[in-house]
Design a protein around this motif. Structure first.
Motif, PDB file in Angstrom:
ATOM      1  N   TYR A  61     -30.330   8.718 -29.851  1.00 28.05           N
ATOM      2  CA  TYR A  61     -29.110   7.989 -29.503  1.00 28.05           C
ATOM      3  C   TYR A  61     -29.344   7.100 -28.287  1.00 28.05           C
ATOM      4  O   TYR A  61     -28.978   5.927 -28.278  1.00 28.05           O
ATOM      5  CB  TYR A  61     -27.970   8.976 -29.217  1.00 28.05           C
ATOM      6  CG  TYR A  61     -26.716   8.302 -28.719  1.00 28.05           C
ATOM      7  CD1 TYR A  61     -25.846   7.686 -29.597  1.00 28.05           C
ATOM      8  CD2 TYR A  61     -26.422   8.261 -27.354  1.00 28.05           C
ATOM      9  CE1 TYR A  61     -24.699   7.056 -29.138  1.00 28.05           C
ATOM     10  CE2 TYR A  61     -25.283   7.635 -26.888  1.00 28.05           C
ATOM     11  CZ  TYR A  61     -24.421   7.032 -27.785  1.00 28.05           C
ATOM     12  OH  TYR A  61     -23.300   6.401 -27.325  1.00 28.05           O
ATOM     13  N   GLU A  63     -32.146   5.895 -27.189  1.00 26.78           N
ATOM     14  CA  GLU A  63     -33.048   4.797 -27.552  1.00 26.78           C
ATOM     15  C   GLU A  63     -32.297   3.707 -28.306  1.00 26.78           C
ATOM     16  O   GLU A  63     -32.517   2.517 -28.076  1.00 26.78           O
ATOM     17  CB  GLU A  63     -34.203   5.332 -28.392  1.00 26.78           C
ATOM     18  CG  GLU A  63     -35.181   6.166 -27.592  1.00 26.78           C
ATOM     19  CD  GLU A  63     -36.203   6.891 -28.454  1.00 26.78           C
ATOM     20  OE1 GLU A  63     -36.097   6.855 -29.701  1.00 26.78           O
ATOM     21  OE2 GLU A  63     -37.115   7.511 -27.864  1.00 26.78           O
ATOM     22  N   GLN A  64     -31.399   4.091 -29.200  1.00 24.83           N
ATOM     23  CA  GLN A  64     -30.601   3.109 -29.943  1.00 24.83           C
ATOM     24  C   GLN A  64     -29.700   2.331 -29.000  1.00 24.83           C
ATOM     25  O   GLN A  64     -29.535   1.127 -29.148  1.00 24.83           O
ATOM     26  CB  GLN A  64     -29.762   3.800 -31.015  1.00 24.83           C
ATOM     27  CG  GLN A  64     -30.556   4.326 -32.163  1.00 24.83           C
ATOM     28  CD  GLN A  64     -29.702   5.115 -33.142  1.00 24.83           C
ATOM     29  OE1 GLN A  64     -28.570   5.491 -32.842  1.00 24.83           O
ATOM     30  NE2 GLN A  64     -30.245   5.379 -34.328  1.00 24.83           N
ATOM     31  N   GLN A  65     -29.111   3.013 -28.034  1.00 25.21           N
ATOM     32  CA  GLN A  65     -28.213   2.355 -27.093  1.00 25.21           C
ATOM     33  C   GLN A  65     -28.963   1.376 -26.211  1.00 25.21           C
ATOM     34  O   GLN A  65     -28.451   0.314 -25.889  1.00 25.21           O
ATOM     35  CB  GLN A  65     -27.482   3.390 -26.233  1.00 25.21           C
ATOM     36  CG  GLN A  65     -26.502   4.237 -27.002  1.00 25.21           C
ATOM     37  CD  GLN A  65     -25.455   3.395 -27.705  1.00 25.21           C
ATOM     38  OE1 GLN A  65     -24.776   2.596 -27.090  1.00 25.21           O
ATOM     39  NE2 GLN A  65     -25.330   3.563 -29.000  1.00 25.21           N
ATOM     40  N   GLN A  66     -30.177   1.709 -25.822  1.00 22.72           N
ATOM     41  CA  GLN A  66     -30.975   0.800 -25.007  1.00 22.72           C
ATOM     42  C   GLN A  66     -31.378  -0.427 -25.800  1.00 22.72           C
ATOM     43  O   GLN A  66     -31.482  -1.517 -25.248  1.00 22.72           O
ATOM     44  CB  GLN A  66     -32.217   1.519 -24.471  1.00 22.72           C
ATOM     45  CG  GLN A  66     -31.882   2.532 -23.413  1.00 22.72           C
ATOM     46  CD  GLN A  66     -33.115   3.294 -22.938  1.00 22.72           C
ATOM     47  OE1 GLN A  66     -34.216   3.119 -23.441  1.00 22.72           O
ATOM     48  NE2 GLN A  66     -32.902   4.170 -21.970  1.00 22.72           N
ATOM     49  N   GLY A  67     -31.558  -0.272 -27.092  1.00 22.84           N
ATOM     50  CA  GLY A  67     -31.925  -1.389 -27.943  1.00 22.84           C
ATOM     51  C   GLY A  67     -30.790  -2.347 -28.218  1.00 22.84           C
ATOM     52  O   GLY A  67     -31.006  -3.494 -28.595  1.00 22.84           O
ATOM     53  N   THR A  68     -29.553  -1.893 -28.013  1.00 22.02           N
ATOM     54  CA  THR A  68     -28.394  -2.743 -28.312  1.00 22.02           C
ATOM     55  C   THR A  68     -27.834  -3.439 -27.084  1.00 22.02           C
ATOM     56  O   THR A  68     -26.905  -4.224 -27.196  1.00 22.02           O
ATOM     57  CB  THR A  68     -27.261  -1.916 -28.959  1.00 22.02           C
ATOM     58  OG1 THR A  68     -26.848  -0.901 -28.066  1.00 22.02           O
ATOM     59  CG2 THR A  68     -27.714  -1.326 -30.277  1.00 22.02           C
ATOM     60  N   THR A  69     -28.376  -3.134 -25.914  1.00 24.50           N
ATOM     61  CA  THR A  69     -27.842  -3.759 -24.698  1.00 24.50           C
ATOM     62  C   THR A  69     -28.652  -4.957 -24.283  1.00 24.50           C
ATOM     63  O   THR A  69     -29.701  -5.238 -24.710  1.00 24.50           O
ATOM     64  CB  THR A  69     -27.806  -2.759 -23.515  1.00 24.50           C
ATOM     65  OG1 THR A  69     -29.109  -2.238 -23.291  1.00 24.50           O
ATOM     66  CG2 THR A  69     -26.811  -1.669 -23.775  1.00 24.50           C
TER      67      THR A  69
END
Length: 69
Positions: A61, A63-69
């Motif tokens: 989760y 890692e996904q959040q860091q990829g979307t910012t």
């Protein structure tokens, strides 16, 4: 304050567990029969808890959040 007096510092997981319990109790469907918004919120809380309380799911989760910012 008892936490200050004992130098007790909850771990992040303990904070997640305590927060989940508080919110789950607040929005539990048994306390709000027929309230579909409370039921939906209760389900969201449980889904979030499943992710946040599992180290592997939490890592994915984050890692996904860091990829979307």
């Amino acid at each position: 304050n008892i936490t200050e007096a004992s130098a007790y510092s909850p771990t992040p997981l303990q904070m997640i567990v305590e927060g989940n319990r508080k919110l789950a109790k607040q929005y539990h469907p048994d306390l709000h029969p027929g309230d579909h918004e409370a039921e939906a919120r209760f389900k969201e809380i449980n889904e979030a808890y499943e992710i946040l309380s599992d180290p592997e799911k939490r890592k994915k989760y984050d890692e996904q959040q860091q990829g979307t910012t």
